[in-house]
Design an enzyme around this catalytic site. Structure first.
Site, short mmCIF file in Angstrom:
data_model
loop_
_atom_site.label_atom_id
_atom_site.label_comp_id
_atom_site.label_asym_id
_atom_site.label_seq_id
_atom_site.Cartn_x
_atom_site.Cartn_y
_atom_site.Cartn_z
N TYR A 194 4.14 32.37 22.98
CA TYR A 194 5.04 32.04 24.09
C TYR A 194 4.49 32.28 25.49
O TYR A 194 5.20 32.12 26.47
CB TYR A 194 6.37 32.78 23.93
CG TYR A 194 6.26 34.28 23.76
CD1 TYR A 194 5.81 35.08 24.81
CD2 TYR A 194 6.62 34.89 22.57
CE1 TYR A 194 5.72 36.44 24.65
CE2 TYR A 194 6.52 36.26 22.41
CZ TYR A 194 6.07 37.03 23.46
OH TYR A 194 5.97 38.37 23.30
N LYS A 214 12.75 30.96 31.36
CA LYS A 214 11.65 31.30 32.28
C LYS A 214 11.54 30.26 33.38
O LYS A 214 11.62 29.05 33.08
CB LYS A 214 10.33 31.34 31.52
CG LYS A 214 10.27 32.37 30.42
CD LYS A 214 8.99 32.27 29.60
CE LYS A 214 9.05 33.26 28.46
NZ LYS A 214 7.97 33.07 27.50
N CYS A 231 22.37 75.41 3.94
CA CYS A 231 22.73 74.05 3.54
C CYS A 231 21.43 73.23 3.37
O CYS A 231 20.67 73.05 4.32
CB CYS A 231 23.64 73.43 4.61
SG CYS A 231 24.17 71.78 4.23
N CYS A 285 27.08 71.73 0.44
CA CYS A 285 27.08 73.17 0.16
C CYS A 285 28.49 73.77 0.10
O CYS A 285 28.64 74.96 -0.15
CB CYS A 285 26.23 73.91 1.19
SG CYS A 285 26.97 73.94 2.82
N LYS A 322 21.16 37.06 24.97
CA LYS A 322 21.24 37.45 23.56
C LYS A 322 22.55 36.97 22.94
O LYS A 322 23.59 37.05 23.58
CB LYS A 322 21.14 38.97 23.45
CG LYS A 322 19.79 39.50 23.86
CD LYS A 322 19.41 40.64 22.97
CE LYS A 322 18.23 41.40 23.48
NZ LYS A 322 18.15 42.72 22.88
N ASP A 370 12.52 37.35 16.93
CA ASP A 370 12.80 38.77 16.72
C ASP A 370 11.75 39.36 15.77
O ASP A 370 11.96 39.45 14.57
CB ASP A 370 14.21 38.91 16.12
CG ASP A 370 14.71 40.33 16.24
OD1 ASP A 370 14.08 41.13 16.94
OD2 ASP A 370 15.74 40.64 15.61
N GLU A 415 13.14 28.98 25.65
CA GLU A 415 12.46 29.25 24.38
C GLU A 415 13.39 30.10 23.52
O GLU A 415 14.31 30.72 24.03
CB GLU A 415 11.18 30.06 24.64
CG GLU A 415 10.15 29.31 25.43
CD GLU A 415 9.10 30.24 26.04
OE1 GLU A 415 8.93 31.37 25.53
OE2 GLU A 415 8.49 29.83 27.03
N CYS A 469 31.72 70.78 3.40
CA CYS A 469 30.42 70.11 3.35
C CYS A 469 30.14 69.59 1.94
O CYS A 469 30.21 70.35 0.97
CB CYS A 469 29.32 71.08 3.77
SG CYS A 469 27.68 70.38 3.60
N LYS A 515 14.19 33.46 21.43
CA LYS A 515 13.71 34.84 21.50
C LYS A 515 13.45 35.29 20.07
O LYS A 515 14.35 35.67 19.34
CB LYS A 515 14.73 35.75 22.19
CG LYS A 515 14.16 37.12 22.46
CD LYS A 515 15.04 37.92 23.40
CE LYS A 515 14.40 39.21 23.86
NZ LYS A 515 13.83 40.05 22.83
N CYS A 531 28.38 70.96 9.62
CA CYS A 531 28.42 72.04 8.64
C CYS A 531 27.75 73.26 9.27
O CYS A 531 26.59 73.20 9.66
CB CYS A 531 27.67 71.61 7.38
SG CYS A 531 27.31 73.01 6.32
N GLU A 556 4.80 36.41 19.15
CA GLU A 556 5.62 37.31 18.35
C GLU A 556 5.25 37.15 16.89
O GLU A 556 5.23 36.03 16.38
CB GLU A 556 7.10 36.93 18.56
CG GLU A 556 8.07 37.99 18.15
CD GLU A 556 8.30 39.06 19.23
OE1 GLU A 556 7.59 39.05 20.27
OE2 GLU A 556 9.17 39.92 19.01
#
Ligand code: IVH
Length: 669
Positions: A225, A288, A430, A409, A312, A117, A113, A406, A115, A424, A173
Site C-alpha cells: 500500500y 489518503k 491461591c 481455593c 473503521k 488487518d 484502500e 474463589c 485497511k 480473591c 500488510e
C-alpha cells in the site's frame, strides 16, 4: 476534574494502555477489542489536552505500539513507520476532509484502500533485489525478519520494469487468509497448542517465528500500500502504486482513486458488506490524499500523517444462547466472569466464549441462564455480550449470580468500595495467584529469566518444585532434567538465566516483586527516592505520599506488602541469594556527576535502552525531564531525534550530548 485526580487518571491510563500494547504487539494476545483500546486512547488524549502540564514524551499517545522482540536483529527505519489516525463515524471523516480543504483551499483527490488487518512490513529493495525486511517495531526501529519474508510467495525477490528506483522501500500488510487460519488452528488444537485469537495475531506471530520453514508452510500473503523513495516515478500516490504493481508487487484491485468526497463515502459503503466475501480480514478503509505535494504540505503529527485517516467499521453482531458462566482467577486474584455460549459464527471465527467483565456488567445486562444474547466483536478480538433478547426469555429461567467464594481455593471474595472487580484475598496460597506472581517475576520487563515460560512454571509448580519466586534460586539442574520436554541443555540454560538475573538492577527487582499498583514507572520512581529496600519498607504512608507520582492507593499497597511477614521472609531469602536491593549496587554507574542537572532523553540508543538511561541518570544524581525548556541542562540525544526537537533545542540553546559522550561524562567508558 481536579488536577490531582487528572494526574492520577492520566498515569493509570498510560499504564493500562502500555500493558495492552504489550499484549497486542509482543504477546500477540490482546485482551480488549480495538474499539475499547481506541476509547482508552481517546480518554487519555482528551485529558492530556485539558491538562497540558502532564504531557510527556513517553506517553503512549505520542508513540506507536511496539512489537520488538529480543531474538531479532534490529535496524532503524529509513522512514519512520507511523500509525494512522482513525475514526468510526462519518462526521469525523467529514471534519477530516474539511480540514484538508481548508488547508489547501481546494477539494482534493483521495485514494481509498482497504485497511488490511495483518502485520505491517517494510521492505527495502536495492538494485531491483529484496535487501531487507523489517517489522514495524516501535515505529523507529524494527525487527529484521528478512529470512521469514523471503518465504512469502506474494513478495517478489526481484523486481523489474521501467522507472524502478535504485533504492526504494515498499510497505504492505502481511495477512493470513481466513481459510489458512482455520486450518492452522485446527492443527494446533489437535497438537494441544493454544489456538491463535484471530488471523491478524496468527500472521504476526508467524512472522516472528524463528524458523523460516514454519513461516513458509503457513501460506501467508502480502498486500502492498505504500511506496517510498528519494526517486519516486510519479507525483501522486495512486500512480506510484500502479507503477509498483507493474514491477511485480501485489497491489489489490480494490484501490480506488476518488475524485470527490461523495465517492469516498460510496467506497466505504460498498466495502462494508462486500468485505465478508474477501478471503482475508479488513477492519476498515484508509483514505489518503493523492497528491504527494499536498501530502508534504500537510505533514505529520508525532505519530501519524495529517494526509491520511482510517475509517473503521463497527463491530459485527450476532445472537446466540448463554449456556453457563464460569469464573476465572487472574494472577493478581482478580475474578473475571466468562460466558459460555452456544457456538456461533462471527466475523470470521467461531465464538464459544465471551467476557462479562464484572458483577455490574452482569447486573446491567440482567443475565439469566439460557438467555438469547447479542454478541459483538469490536476489533475482532475477544467477543463481548452487549445485550439480551428479552422477548425469548423463559419465565422460570435462573438469574446469573456472581460467586461468593474463589473457584480455585474457596476463600470468600472481596470487592472494595469504588472498585468494579472482585478479587480473591488469598494472596499467599491461591494457586493461580502464586503462579501468576512467579510468571510476572520472570517476565521480560522484570527479571527477564529466559527459557522459563508459563508452561514450565506450571510444570514446576505442579511438581511442587516451586511455591514462590524465591524458590527459583534454589532450583538445581538435576531437578529440571527429568521434567517433560526438558533436556540437559534447556535445564542448564534455565539455571544459567536464573543466575544471570542477579544482575538485574534494583528498580526492576522492585517491579518484579509484584506489589499491587507498582508498575514499571512507579518502581523506577521508588528506586530513585528510596535507595534501599529497607528504606522503602520502613517508610511511613506520609513519606511515601510525599513523593511525586505516589498517591494514597499505591502507598497503602506498599505498606501492606511489607506488613506481611511472609513477604519479608521471601525478600530476606532473595537478599541472601544476591539480588539487588539497593540502587548503589549498580556497579560503575553510580555517582553524583549529574547533580543538579535536568536531562531530557530523545531518540534511539545503541548501548543501553531508554529505560536504562533513565535509571543511570537518576543513579548519577540527575533528574529526568520529559519536556524541553530553557531549564533543561542538556539533551541525551540518540539516533533519529526529530527535527522539530533539534530546532527547538537550538532555539533554547540547550546542548545535545551524544550517547558515547554521555557515558564518558559519567565515567562508564
Ligand atoms: S498506510 C503513514 N494503508 O494500518 C501511512 N496502512 O494504523 C501508514 N494498514 O501500520 C500506513 N492497511 O499496518 C496504510 N491500506 C493501508 C493499510 C494500512 C492496513 C495498517 C498498517 C499500519 C496501520 C496504521
Amino acid at each position: 476534574m481536579k488536577r490531582s485526580e487528572a494526574k492520577e487518571k492520566i498515569e493509570e491510563l498510560r499504564r493500562e494502555i502500555e500493558e495492552h500494547n504489550y499484549n497486542y504487539y509482543v504477546l500477540n494476545n490482546p485482551v480488549i477489542t480495538d474499539f475499547e483500546f481506541d476509547l482508552l486512547m481517546n480518554e487519555l488524549e482528551t485529558l492530556e489536552k485539558k491538562f497540558p502540564e502532564f504531557r510527556s514524551d513517553d506517553s503512549p499517545t505520542g508513540k506507536v505500539g511496539s512489537d520488538l522482540i529480543n531474538d531479532f536483529r534490529q535496524y532503524v527505519h529509513e522512514y519512520p513507520m507511523l500509525s494512522l489516525g482513525n475514526t468510526y463515524n462519518e462526521e469525523e471523516l467529514r471534519d477530516f476532509n474539511s480540514r484538508i480543504e481548508k488547508a489547501t483551499g481546494t477539494p482534493v483527490d483521495y485514494v481509498c484502500e482497504l485497511k488490511y488487518d495483518g502485520a505491517s512490513i517494510s521492505i527495502i529493495y536495492r538494485n531491483g533485489r529484496l535487501f531487507r525486511a523489517l517489522t514495524r517495531g516501535d515505529g523507529t526501529k524494527g525487527d529484521d525478519v528478512t529470512l521469514n519474508v523471503r518465504t512469502i510467495k506474494s513478495i517478489p525477490e526481484r523486481v523489474a520494469g521501467e522507472n524502478v528506483p535504485p533504492e526504494f522501500v515498499m510497505r504492505g500488510e502481511i495477512l493470513m487468509p481466513r481459510a489458512v487460519f482455520d486450518r492452522l488452528n485446527d492443527e494446533r488444537t489437535k497438537d494441544g497448542l493454544p489456538p491463535f485469537a484471530n488471523p491478524r495475531n496468527a500472521a504476526s506471530g508467524t512472522l516472528k517465528t524463528l524458523d523460516p520453514r514454519i513461516v513458509g508452510s503457513r501460506d501467508l500473503d502480502c498486500n502492498f500500500y505504500f511506496l517510498l523513495s528519494e526517486d519516486l516515478p510519479h507525483e501522486t500516490h495512486y500512480e506510484n502504486l500502479m507503477e509498483a504493481a507493474k514491477w511485480g508487487f501485489r497491489v489489490p484491485e480494490s484501490v480506488n482513486l476518488c475524485k470527490s468526497f461523495e465517492e469516498v463515502l460510496g467506497f466505504i459503503d460498498h466495502w462494508e458488506s462486500e468485505r465478508k466475501k474477501l478471503p482475508f480480514d479488513i477492519d476498515g478503509v484508509v483514505l489518503k490524499v493523492n497528491s504527494l505535494r499536498i501530502q508534504e504540505e500537510l505533514g505529520f503529527t508525532a505519530k501519524s500523517p495529517r494526509w491520511a485517516i482510517a475509517y473503521k467499521y463497527k463491530a459485527e453482531r450476532v445472537s446466540t444462547k448463554l449456556l453457563s458462566v464460569s469464573f476465572q482467577v487472574g494472577r493478581t486474584g482478580n475474578i473475571t466472569p466468562v460466558a459460555n455460549l452456544e457456538p456461533v459464527y462471527l466475523a470470521g471465527t467461531t465464538v464459544k466464549r465471551a467476557t462479562l467483565h464484572n458483577e455490574d456488567q452482569i447486573a446491567m445486562l440482567d443475565l439469566h441462564l439460557n438467555d438469547t444474547v447479542f454478541v459483538e466483536k469490536g476489533g475482532e478480538i475477544i467477543p463481548k455480550i452487549v445485550g439480551v433478547d428479552h422477548t425469548t426469555r423463559n419465565e422460570n429461567s435462573v438469574e446469573i449470580r456472581f460467586i461468593e467464594t474463589c473457584p480455585e481455593c474457596g476463600t470468600p471474595l472481596i470487592r472494595n468500595e469504588g472498585e468494579a472487580n472482585h478479587f480473591c484475598p488469598n494472596y499467599l496460597h491461591c494457586p493461580p495467584q502464586l503462579k501468576g506472581r512467579i510468571e510476572h517475576f520472570i517476565s521480560r520487563k522484570a527479571m527477564d529469566i529466559d527459557g522459563l515460560g508459563e508452561e514450565t512454571v506450571d510444570l514446576l509448580f505442579n511438581k511442587n518444585l516451586i511455591r514462590n519466586y524465591a524458590d527459583l534460586y534454589e532450583l538445581r539442574t538435576e531437578q529440571l532434567i527429568p521434567l517433560e520436554r526438558m533436556g540437559e541443555k534447556s535445564a542448564s540454560n534455565i539455571i544459567k538465566s536464573i543466575r544471570d538475573s542477579l544482575k538485574v538492577p534494583y528498580s526492576r527487582v522492585l517491579y518484579a516483586l509484584g506489589i499491587r499498583h507498582v508498575g514499571e514507572t512507579v518502581a523506577r520512581t521508588i528506586a530513585a527516592r528510596f535507595r534501599t529496600i529497607d528504606e522503602l519498607s520502613s517508610a511511613s504512608i506520609d513519606t511515601l505520599t510525599s513523593v511525586n507520582e505516589i498517591g494514597p492507593k499505591i502507598a497503602s499497597s506498599i505498606i501492606s506488602f511489607f506488613a506481611d511477614a511472609d513477604n519479608i521472609v521471601i525478600i530476606n531469602r532473595l537478599k541472601s541469594y544476591g539480588l539487588r536491593f539497593s540502587a548503589e549496587e549498580m556497579k560503575g554507574l553510580s555517582s553524583d556527576k549529574l547533580n543538579g542537572k535536568s536531562i531530557l532523553i530523545s531518540g534511539v540508543f545503541q548501548k543501553h535502552s531508554r529505560d536504562e538511561y533513565k535509571i543511570i541518570i537518576e543513579n548519577n544524581g540527575g533528574k529526568n525531564v520529559t519536556s524541553l525548556s530553557g531549564n533543561t541542562s542538556f539533551i541525551l540525544a540518540g539516533e533519529n531525534m526529530g527535527p522539530a526537537k533539534k530546532e527547538k533545542a537550538a532555539e533554547l540553546k540547550v546542548m545535545l550530548v551524544g550517547e558515547n559522550e554521555f557515558l564518558e561524562m559519567i565515567g562508564e567508558e
